[in-house]
Scaffold this motif. Structure first.
Motif, PDB file in Angstrom:
ATOM      1  N   THR A  41       0.803  -1.232   0.000  1.00 25.55           N
ATOM      2  CA  THR A  41       0.000   0.000   0.000  1.00 25.55           C
ATOM      3  C   THR A  41       0.828   1.271   0.000  1.00 25.55           C
ATOM      4  OG1 THR A  41      -0.081  -0.007   2.423  1.00 25.55           O
ATOM      5  CG2 THR A  41      -1.884  -1.115   1.261  1.00 25.55           C
ATOM      6  N   ASN A  42       2.145   1.151   0.205  1.00 26.09           N
ATOM      7  CA  ASN A  42       2.923   2.369   0.405  1.00 26.09           C
ATOM      8  C   ASN A  42       3.931   2.655  -0.692  1.00 26.09           C
ATOM      9  OD1 ASN A  42       4.646   0.201   1.070  1.00 26.09           O
ATOM     10  ND2 ASN A  42       5.965   1.580   2.239  1.00 26.09           N
ATOM     11  N   SER A  43       4.051   1.769  -1.678  1.00 24.65           N
ATOM     12  CA  SER A  43       5.089   1.974  -2.686  1.00 24.65           C
ATOM     13  C   SER A  43       4.571   2.841  -3.814  1.00 24.65           C
ATOM     14  CB  SER A  43       5.555   0.618  -3.237  1.00 24.65           C
ATOM     15  OG  SER A  43       6.487   0.808  -4.266  1.00 24.65           O
ATOM     16  N   SER A  44       5.348   3.804  -4.207  1.00 24.19           N
ATOM     17  CA  SER A  44       4.905   4.733  -5.240  1.00 24.19           C
ATOM     18  C   SER A  44       4.905   4.113  -6.624  1.00 24.19           C
ATOM     19  CB  SER A  44       5.806   5.979  -5.236  1.00 24.19           C
ATOM     20  OG  SER A  44       7.152   5.602  -5.506  1.00 24.19           O
ATOM     21  N   ASP A  45       5.794   3.105  -6.844  1.00 29.48           N
ATOM     22  CA  ASP A  45       5.892   2.552  -8.192  1.00 29.48           C
ATOM     23  C   ASP A  45       5.063   1.286  -8.367  1.00 29.48           C
ATOM     24  OD1 ASP A  45       7.498   1.225  -6.405  1.00 29.48           O
ATOM     25  OD2 ASP A  45       9.021   0.690  -7.911  1.00 29.48           O
ATOM     26  N   ILE A  46       4.658   0.648  -7.276  1.00 36.29           N
ATOM     27  CA  ILE A  46       3.825  -0.538  -7.413  1.00 36.29           C
ATOM     28  C   ILE A  46       2.656  -0.458  -6.430  1.00 36.29           C
ATOM     29  CG2 ILE A  46       5.482  -2.171  -8.382  1.00 36.29           C
ATOM     30  CD1 ILE A  46       6.229  -3.048  -5.640  1.00 36.29           C
ATOM     31  N   ARG A  47       2.033   0.692  -6.348  1.00 41.81           N
ATOM     32  CA  ARG A  47       0.935   0.932  -5.430  1.00 41.81           C
ATOM     33  C   ARG A  47      -0.237   0.008  -5.744  1.00 41.81           C
ATOM     34  NH1 ARG A  47       0.124   5.206  -2.275  1.00 41.81           N
ATOM     35  NH2 ARG A  47       1.776   6.345  -3.366  1.00 41.81           N
ATOM     36  N   HIS A  48      -0.870  -0.495  -4.671  1.00 46.48           N
ATOM     37  CA  HIS A  48      -2.045  -1.360  -4.765  1.00 46.48           C
ATOM     38  C   HIS A  48      -1.717  -2.742  -5.342  1.00 46.48           C
ATOM     39  CE1 HIS A  48      -4.167   2.212  -3.701  1.00 46.48           C
ATOM     40  NE2 HIS A  48      -3.985   2.796  -4.870  1.00 46.48           N
ATOM     41  N   SER A  49      -0.490  -3.075  -5.490  1.00 44.42           N
ATOM     42  CA  SER A  49      -0.145  -4.406  -5.996  1.00 44.42           C
ATOM     43  C   SER A  49       0.046  -5.345  -4.822  1.00 44.42           C
ATOM     44  CB  SER A  49       1.115  -4.342  -6.859  1.00 44.42           C
ATOM     45  OG  SER A  49       2.225  -3.959  -6.077  1.00 44.42           O
ATOM     46  N   SER A  50       0.367  -6.604  -5.120  1.00 46.93           N
ATOM     47  CA  SER A  50       0.579  -7.593  -4.069  1.00 46.93           C
ATOM     48  C   SER A  50       1.724  -8.512  -4.464  1.00 46.93           C
ATOM     49  CB  SER A  50      -0.696  -8.414  -3.837  1.00 46.93           C
ATOM     50  OG  SER A  50      -1.064  -9.118  -5.007  1.00 46.93           O
ATOM     51  N   VAL A  51       2.298  -9.136  -3.459  1.00 44.93           N
ATOM     52  CA  VAL A  51       3.362 -10.115  -3.669  1.00 44.93           C
ATOM     53  C   VAL A  51       2.860 -11.454  -3.163  1.00 44.93           C
ATOM     54  CG1 VAL A  51       5.768 -10.718  -3.246  1.00 44.93           C
ATOM     55  CG2 VAL A  51       5.078  -8.312  -3.255  1.00 44.93           C
ATOM     56  N   THR A  52       2.969 -12.476  -3.996  1.00 45.29           N
ATOM     57  CA  THR A  52       2.538 -13.814  -3.591  1.00 45.29           C
ATOM     58  C   THR A  52       3.770 -14.717  -3.505  1.00 45.29           C
ATOM     59  OG1 THR A  52       2.084 -14.401  -5.908  1.00 45.29           O
ATOM     60  CG2 THR A  52       0.236 -13.608  -4.584  1.00 45.29           C
ATOM     61  N   PHE A  53       3.934 -15.344  -2.364  1.00 41.51           N
ATOM     62  CA  PHE A  53       5.039 -16.268  -2.145  1.00 41.51           C
ATOM     63  C   PHE A  53       4.502 -17.692  -2.144  1.00 41.51           C
ATOM     64  CE2 PHE A  53       6.523 -12.360  -0.050  1.00 41.51           C
ATOM     65  CZ  PHE A  53       7.774 -12.230  -0.646  1.00 41.51           C
ATOM     66  N   GLY A  54       5.170 -18.571  -2.904  1.00 42.96           N
ATOM     67  CA  GLY A  54       4.740 -19.959  -2.987  1.00 42.96           C
ATOM     68  C   GLY A  54       5.864 -20.933  -2.711  1.00 42.96           C
ATOM     69  N   SER A  55       5.696 -22.143  -3.202  1.00 42.11           N
ATOM     70  CA  SER A  55       6.664 -23.207  -2.920  1.00 42.11           C
ATOM     71  C   SER A  55       8.006 -22.974  -3.609  1.00 42.11           C
ATOM     72  CB  SER A  55       6.095 -24.563  -3.356  1.00 42.11           C
ATOM     73  OG  SER A  55       4.962 -24.895  -2.600  1.00 42.11           O
ATOM     74  N   PHE A  56       7.979 -22.383  -4.812  1.00 41.19           N
ATOM     75  CA  PHE A  56       9.216 -22.269  -5.593  1.00 41.19           C
ATOM     76  C   PHE A  56       9.492 -20.866  -6.094  1.00 41.19           C
ATOM     77  CE2 PHE A  56       7.748 -26.699  -6.145  1.00 41.19           C
ATOM     78  CZ  PHE A  56       8.811 -27.334  -5.525  1.00 41.19           C
ATOM     79  N   ALA A 102      14.485 -17.128   7.378  1.00 46.38           N
ATOM     80  CA  ALA A 102      13.485 -17.220   6.316  1.00 46.38           C
ATOM     81  C   ALA A 102      14.094 -17.744   5.019  1.00 46.38           C
ATOM     82  CB  ALA A 102      12.841 -15.853   6.085  1.00 46.38           C
ATOM     83  N   ASP A 103      15.260 -17.233   4.664  1.00 43.09           N
ATOM     84  CA  ASP A 103      15.896 -17.641   3.412  1.00 43.09           C
ATOM     85  C   ASP A 103      16.315 -19.107   3.444  1.00 43.09           C
ATOM     86  OD1 ASP A 103      15.522 -15.045   2.682  1.00 43.09           O
ATOM     87  OD2 ASP A 103      17.625 -14.448   2.783  1.00 43.09           O
ATOM     88  N   ALA A 104      16.856 -19.552   4.559  1.00 44.99           N
ATOM     89  CA  ALA A 104      17.328 -20.939   4.652  1.00 44.99           C
ATOM     90  C   ALA A 104      16.181 -21.932   4.619  1.00 44.99           C
ATOM     91  CB  ALA A 104      18.159 -21.120   5.921  1.00 44.99           C
ATOM     92  N   LEU A 105      15.082 -21.595   5.285  1.00 42.68           N
ATOM     93  CA  LEU A 105      13.968 -22.536   5.378  1.00 42.68           C
ATOM     94  C   LEU A 105      13.271 -22.760   4.046  1.00 42.68           C
ATOM     95  CD1 LEU A 105      12.359 -21.513   8.799  1.00 42.68           C
ATOM     96  CD2 LEU A 105      13.674 -23.581   8.279  1.00 42.68           C
ATOM     97  N   THR A 106      13.373 -21.817   3.117  1.00 40.47           N
ATOM     98  CA  THR A 106      12.693 -22.006   1.830  1.00 40.47           C
ATOM     99  C   THR A 106      13.271 -23.174   1.029  1.00 40.47           C
ATOM    100  OG1 THR A 106      14.136 -20.407   0.712  1.00 40.47           O
ATOM    101  CG2 THR A 106      12.078 -19.568   1.655  1.00 40.47           C
ATOM    102  N   ASN A 107      14.490 -23.591   1.344  1.00 37.18           N
ATOM    103  CA  ASN A 107      15.060 -24.751   0.655  1.00 37.18           C
ATOM    104  C   ASN A 107      14.264 -26.027   0.938  1.00 37.18           C
ATOM    105  OD1 ASN A 107      17.704 -23.767  -0.630  1.00 37.18           O
ATOM    106  ND2 ASN A 107      17.914 -23.015   1.458  1.00 37.18           N
ATOM    107  N   ALA A 108      13.589 -26.054   2.084  1.00 35.92           N
ATOM    108  CA  ALA A 108      12.819 -27.242   2.461  1.00 35.92           C
ATOM    109  C   ALA A 108      11.451 -27.288   1.803  1.00 35.92           C
ATOM    110  CB  ALA A 108      12.654 -27.293   3.982  1.00 35.92           C
ATOM    111  N   PHE A 109      11.083 -26.244   1.056  1.00 36.57           N
ATOM    112  CA  PHE A 109       9.781 -26.240   0.406  1.00 36.57           C
ATOM    113  C   PHE A 109       9.662 -27.321  -0.665  1.00 36.57           C
ATOM    114  CE2 PHE A 109       8.895 -21.446   1.294  1.00 36.57           C
ATOM    115  CZ  PHE A 109       8.764 -21.753   2.642  1.00 36.57           C
ATOM    116  N   VAL A 110      10.793 -27.907  -1.060  1.00 32.31           N
ATOM    117  CA  VAL A 110      10.763 -29.016  -2.009  1.00 32.31           C
ATOM    118  C   VAL A 110      10.003 -30.206  -1.423  1.00 32.31           C
ATOM    119  CG1 VAL A 110      12.904 -30.098  -1.240  1.00 32.31           C
ATOM    120  CG2 VAL A 110      12.205 -30.305  -3.634  1.00 32.31           C
TER     121      VAL A 110
END
Length: 222
Positions: A41-56, A102-110
């Protein structure tokens, strides 16, 4: 009644496999399906957008620097850096320990597709009578354990991201999305399914022992 319970168990295993498949094909495979979603909600260049994080990996949805909103899904990888992504997109600040965790644990998403594959195999094996049902139970137990572990990892990894995004004062909001709840539901259904299949196989074997009924290695489920 035993037969009915058996097929209820098989159905639970199949639905669990489908639910785990949903988590597996989350962002960036299908951008709208996420384990964690961040509304920006606060970014001037990507206002109203969203980020989706998944398995990969991740996607940035509804980017609107021009007249038409666009979605950007990044290449699929095993292990990625959600903290660095949010720091770049939304200027979220993370502690060094939080970032590393957070970064290390994403390796286990496999483990997501592994649990999904085992759940499908357990479903197929459950069609093989008593022996198949017992094999199905063993595989379902393994799938359940893996699902339990990876779900805990999901909560741990994305819990760090969620906490920092929601408390950094930027106005952006992070929340667990569909992929998290399909994993949870899949874990519950796997547990129910493996219990029912095991119980009905044991009951059928006991009944066969009492009656001397022979089926050449196949129970009455087949």
């Amino acid at each position: 009644m035993t037969r009915v319970l058996h097929w209820v168990g098989v159905t639970c295993l199949f639905i669990a496999a489908v639910l785990l498949l949903v988590t597996t094909i989350s962002s960036p495979v299908i951008g709208d399906i996420a384990i964690l979603k961040v509304m920006l909600t606060n970014s001037s260049d990507i206002r109203h957008s969203s980020v989706t994080f998944g398995s990969f990996g991740h996607c940035v949805l509804d980017v609107a620097p021009a007249q038409t909103d666009q979605d950007y899904c990044y290449p699929k990888v095993i292990g990625y850096k959600p903290a660095a992504i949010m720091a770049e997109i939304d200027h979220t600040t993370f502690s060094r320990a939080g970032t590393a965790t957070a970064d290390a644990l994403t390796n286990a998403f496999v483990l997501h597709p592994i649990a999904c594959g085992l759940a499908f195999i357990a479903t197929i094996c459950a069609f093989g009578g008593i022996v198949g049902g017992l094999v199905s139970t063993i595989i379902a137990i393994l799938a359940w354990l893996i699902t339990l572990v990876v779900m805990a990892i999901d909560f741990a990894a994305f819990g760090v991201i969620k906490k920092h995004v929601n408390h950094d004062g930027s106005g952006s909001h992070a929340y667990y999305s569909v992929g998290m709840w399909t994993t949870l539901a899949g874990m519950i259904l796997l547990f129910i399914g493996m219990i029912l299949v095991f119980f009905t196989c044991c009951s059928e074997r006991r009944n066969r022992g009492k009656t001397g009924y022979k089926t050449g290695g196949r129970g009455r489920f087949g």
